[in-house]
Write an enzyme that holds these catalytic residues in place. Structure first.
Site, PDB file in Angstrom:
ATOM      1  N   THR A 208     -29.385  -7.594  14.022  1.00  0.00           N
ATOM      2  CA  THR A 208     -29.303  -8.708  14.966  1.00  0.00           C
ATOM      3  C   THR A 208     -27.886  -8.769  15.508  1.00  0.00           C
ATOM      4  OG1 THR A 208     -29.633 -11.094  15.273  1.00  0.00           O
ATOM      5  CG2 THR A 208     -28.812 -10.387  13.121  1.00  0.00           C
TER       6      THR A 208
ATOM      7  N   HIS B  58     -31.052  -9.140  -3.326  1.00  0.00           N
ATOM      8  CA  HIS B  58     -30.260  -8.865  -4.523  1.00  0.00           C
ATOM      9  C   HIS B  58     -31.125  -8.389  -5.696  1.00  0.00           C
ATOM     10  CE1 HIS B  58     -26.613  -8.617  -6.549  1.00  0.00           C
ATOM     11  NE2 HIS B  58     -26.278  -9.885  -6.723  1.00  0.00           N
TER      12      HIS B  58
END
Length: 425
Positions: free
Chosen positions: A347, A399
């Protein structure tokens, strides 16, 4: 029989897409429509698309109004098919499945795509009607195969599946739990004298749902600063001749995609995703989704079309693909395949001047890279003050499968490619 009712079904438009919104009917009740002529526009969180009519005839009834949700394989409207107006069907469906005939748009299964169920060794074949019910009810292949068919040759019919679903199961029912008090319905919102209320529908609703899903993933964001002076100078020198030679504008985004793609090859874990059954799905190809704002002011939503095999493409090829998908997105001309199969997302809020942010991943992808505004900044080089073109890169990652050390090295590798500018040479 002079006419036959044909349902316009909501097809399966992509991975994990279970419903869509009818954004616009292209025909009114009573209008004549030809087979394969666009009849309704559907919006999902992945794509907007026009669906073709499954038959030639009169649109006799609209079942799902504009702005309403419709589940996959459910009917949105009815076409009264005129006798002889459409292609003949090779086999006549049994009586329990013939009223109305289930003929879906081209993107959904059609009856003549699957044979009448027969025993063929250990493999059984089922009609699209049976398959659609099984999928909707969550029946496994083993459960479906265990149903005794009452049709010709032991074929499983719609009634057989419904009877199986209605029959009591042999497993004992668990002891009833104490009934929890029913939650009180939320009080309807009331607008004040200087306020208005707008329903959250269509693309805005799809984006909201996607954001909620992505918010369930434990993510971390890490940031680095990049000196892109060499890249900026190169673009300034070549942007006019680039457009004259190749027919596309040379923006900064293709540079970012090129550096990202090469780094994803170097760090394949960042090009993977975690499946619902806790397996890491790795993909050899680098397929980068690029966030594209819709509307003249960029305020009509966001869609993420995919540029495939970026790791094999030159900067010129990426620039051409980027311009093509951006035009298609803004013209509402993307196909379902154009927004499927992305392995990582980029983005670029820097295009509207954003200096910094923490983008949200596009689950189930493992990461998203945000590229931010390039600013002339005084920096210290060899104990001297110099004016350089500086920007921030922000990596948000899952994560659960990417450790902080790996994420730091990954982001540093992108930074080094952009700073050295060697990837273009």
């Amino acid at each position: 029989m002079n006419s036959m009712a044909v349902e316009i079904l909501m097809p399966e438009l992509g991975e994990s897409v279970h419903e869509g919104t009818v954004s616009r009917w292209l025909k009114k009740e009573g209008d004549f429509v030809k087979e394969d002529e666009p009849v309704v526009e559907i919006m999902t969180d992945k794509v907007n698309t026009e669906l073709p009519s499954p038959a030639t005839g009169i649109l006799s009834k609209i079942l799902i109004k504009e702005g309403d949700l419709v589940e996959v394989f459910h009917a949105m409207g009815i076409i009264e098919e005129q006798a002889g107006a459409s292609k003949p069907v090779a086999q006549t469906p049994p009586p329990d499945e013939a009223k109305p005939a289930v003929i879906a748009p081209a993107l959904a299964p059609s009856p003549d795509e699957e044979p009448v169920p027969v025993e063929n060794g250990d493999k059984r074949w089922f009609t699209p009607v049976v398959r659609a019910i099984a999928k909707e009810q969550g029946l496994s292949e083993a459960q479906l195969s265990s149903i005794k068919g009452s049709g010709d040759g032991g074929r499983v019919t719609k009634k057989d599946v419904e009877a199986y679903l209605a029959a009591p199961k042999t497993a004992p029912a668990p002891a009833p739990k104490p009934a929890a008090p029913a939650p009180k319905p939320a009080a309807p919102a009331v607008a004040g004298p200087d306020q208005t209320l707008t329903p959250l529908v269509g693309m805005r609703k799809m984006i909201a749902d996607a954001m909620v899903r992505s918010s369930q993933v434990p993510t971390v964001s890490t940031v680095t600063q990049v000196d892109v002076t060499n890249m900026v100078k190169f673009r300034e020198r070549n942007k006019e001749t680039f457009q004259e030679t190749y027919g596309v504008k040379l923006t900064y985004t293709p540079f970012f995609i090129k550096a990202l793609a090469e780094t994803l090859v170097e760090f394949p874990i960042a090009n993977s995703s975690l499946t619902p059954d806790n397996q890491i799905l790795s993909t050899k190809g680098v397929h980068v989704g690029v966030a594209v704002a819709l509307g003249a002011k960029g305020d009509e939503g966001l869609i993420v079309p995919v540029i495939r095999n970026c790791h094999t493409k030159t900067l010129i090829e990426i620039a051409k693909d980027l311009e093509a998908i951006a035009k298609a997105a803004r013209a509402n001309a993307l196909k379902p395949a154009d927004v499927q199969g992305g392995t990582f997302t980029l983005t670029n809020p820097g295009t509207y001047g954003a200096l910094f942010g923490t983008p949200m991943i596009n689950a189930p992808q493992a990461g998203i890279l945000g590229t931010y505004s390039i600013q002339k900044t005084p920096v210290i080089i060899d104990d001297m003050i110099a004016i350089r073109s500086i920007m921030h890169l922000v990596l948000t990652y899952d994560h659960r499968i990417i450790d902080g050390l790996v994420a730091g090295k990954f982001l540093a590798a992108i930074r080094d490619r952009l700073q050295s500018f060697d990837f273009f040479k």
